[in-house]
Design an enzyme around this catalytic site. Structure first.
Site, PDB file in Angstrom:
ATOM      1  N   GLU A  37      -6.531  12.481 157.799  1.00  0.00           N
ATOM      2  CA  GLU A  37      -5.814  11.908 156.656  1.00  0.00           C
ATOM      3  C   GLU A  37      -5.634  10.395 156.806  1.00  0.00           C
ATOM      4  OE1 GLU A  37      -5.137  12.995 153.811  1.00  0.00           O
ATOM      5  OE2 GLU A  37      -5.540  15.122 154.078  1.00  0.00           O
ATOM      6  N   TYR A 120       2.825  10.587 151.366  1.00  0.00           N
ATOM      7  CA  TYR A 120       1.597  11.334 151.110  1.00  0.00           C
ATOM      8  C   TYR A 120       1.109  12.050 152.379  1.00  0.00           C
ATOM      9  CZ  TYR A 120      -3.258  12.371 151.031  1.00  0.00           C
ATOM     10  OH  TYR A 120      -4.434  13.030 151.204  1.00  0.00           O
ATOM     11  N   ASP A 138      -1.320  11.211 146.297  1.00  0.00           N
ATOM     12  CA  ASP A 138      -2.042   9.945 146.481  1.00  0.00           C
ATOM     13  C   ASP A 138      -2.582   9.500 145.119  1.00  0.00           C
ATOM     14  OD1 ASP A 138      -4.117  11.673 145.948  1.00  0.00           O
ATOM     15  OD2 ASP A 138      -5.339  11.097 147.680  1.00  0.00           O
TER      16      ASP A 138
END
Ligand code: SF4
Length: 348
Positions: A37, A120, A138
């Site tokens: 991520e 996020y 996001d």
């Protein structure tokens, strides 16, 4: 935002049929989800794959990441950009070692408290690795949600993000929150595309999406225009001595913090070579380059020459071809000059 009530089932069916096979999806440990991520922020999936593989080889777990020497960490990140992401990864790994006995925290709040982890990323890790029903919002998810609900709010504002997060929290799948979040991101990345026509005919939300139903996909989402970038003219000094080139480390804070660079300064009247106490009998213009950061654009002119002595200012180093390849991370901003340097030292 009633349209969202209709979303979870068709979205999950679509995702299970269409999800791309990605290494972090096949083994979604908290560590794997976290690293992927962070790498995927501002960077495309295709560009991340090889970095992810090499990173896990060098730092297979939190303890190994915490212990990684800084230059090796930067070298692993070289070319991905936004280097503060790498530094924060290591800071967070150290936090996990000291505050959590080396075990990845499993609550949203503890994950959110790690360095470099925002709402996020905390939502993504909590949902994908721990099955917690927390949305991960996001840019992709904001766009998809704004279109489905026909919301004309500005997606760059905190108010819109809060509204979307709240609305998704009310519909996120309790059985498969990680799949729900990934499906939203995937839909944004592959179907509900930005700038130009989304592929609505392939979209599982087409039957109830307001933007599609009302012919407003070109108008949504609404996003305020960014401020213009500041342009800086910089002179880059490619200074050689025998089979090496001079590098210096950038300051520990700010743009490209802590990375190695060819010495460069704002172009102007200052005689930088004199200020550095260096003498180059023949300095010549070697080429130009440009690099665009989020808020600044560098327009660079390179001057190149052979120093008459190997003595460098404090903190600078000599790097030969092998060291440029294996030791020092010179950021992509200077990539325009790689060929020039490679022509002189051998390509690296
Ligand atoms: S129908 Fe079109 S605009 Fe609506 S979510 Fe799907 S791709 Fe996006």
């Amino acid at each position: 935002m009633d349209e969202l009530q209709q979303l979870p089932i068709p979205l999950l069916v679509w995702y299970r049929e269409n999800a791309r096979v990605l290494p972090w999806r096949s083994d979604p440990t908290p560590y794997h989800v976290w690293i992927s991520e962070i790498m995927l922020q501002q960077t495309r999936v295709a560009a991340v794959l090889e970095y992810y593989r090499r990173f896990l080889e060098a730092a297979p777990d939190v303890a190994a990441l915490a212990a990684l020497p800084q230059d090796q960490l930067m070298k692993l990140w070289q070319g991905l950009g936004y280097y503060s992401r790498a530094r924060n990864l290591q800071k967070a790994a150290e936090q996990i070692m000291t505050a959590h006995n080396g075990i990845f925290p499993n609550t949203y709040e503890d994950i959110r408290a790690l360095a470099g982890v925002g709402d996020y990323t905390a939502g993504a890790i909590s949902s994908i690795a721990f099955g917690r029903p927390v949305p991960a919002v996001d840019g992709n998810v904001l766009r998809v949600t704004a279109r489905i609900t026909g919301d004309g709010g500005d997606i760059s504002t905190p108010a819109m993000k809060k509204r979307v997060t709240g609305a998704l929290a009310g519909v996120i799948s309790l059985d498969a929150p990680g799949d729900f979040n990934q499906a939203m991101m995937e839909l944004g990345a592959t179907i509900c595309l930005p700038n130009g026509a989304p592929l609505c005919e392939k979209c599982p939300a087409a039957g109830f999406c307001r933007a599609f139903q009302e012919g407003r996909t070109g108008e949504l989402p609404v996003k305020a225009a960014r401020k213009a970038r500041r342009v800086e003219e910089r002179t880059v000094y490619l200074l050689f001595y025998r089979d090496s080139i001079a590098l210096r480390r950038r300051p520990g804070r700010g743009l490209l913090a802590g990375l190695w660079e060819y010495p460069n300064e704002l172009s102007g009247r200052t005689d930088w070579l004199e200020r550095w106490g260096l003498s180059v009998p023949a300095l010549e213009k070697a080429g130009t380059g440009r690099h665009i950061f989020t808020h600044i654009e560098w327009q660079m002119t390179a001057l190149s020459g052979e120093l008459d002595s190997p003595v460098l200012p404090e903190g600078w180093v000599w790097a030969d071809r092998g060291a440029l390849r294996d030791v020092y991370a010179v950021p992509n901003a200077f990539r325009s000059f790689d060929r020039l340097v490679g022509d002189r030292l051998g390509h690296f």
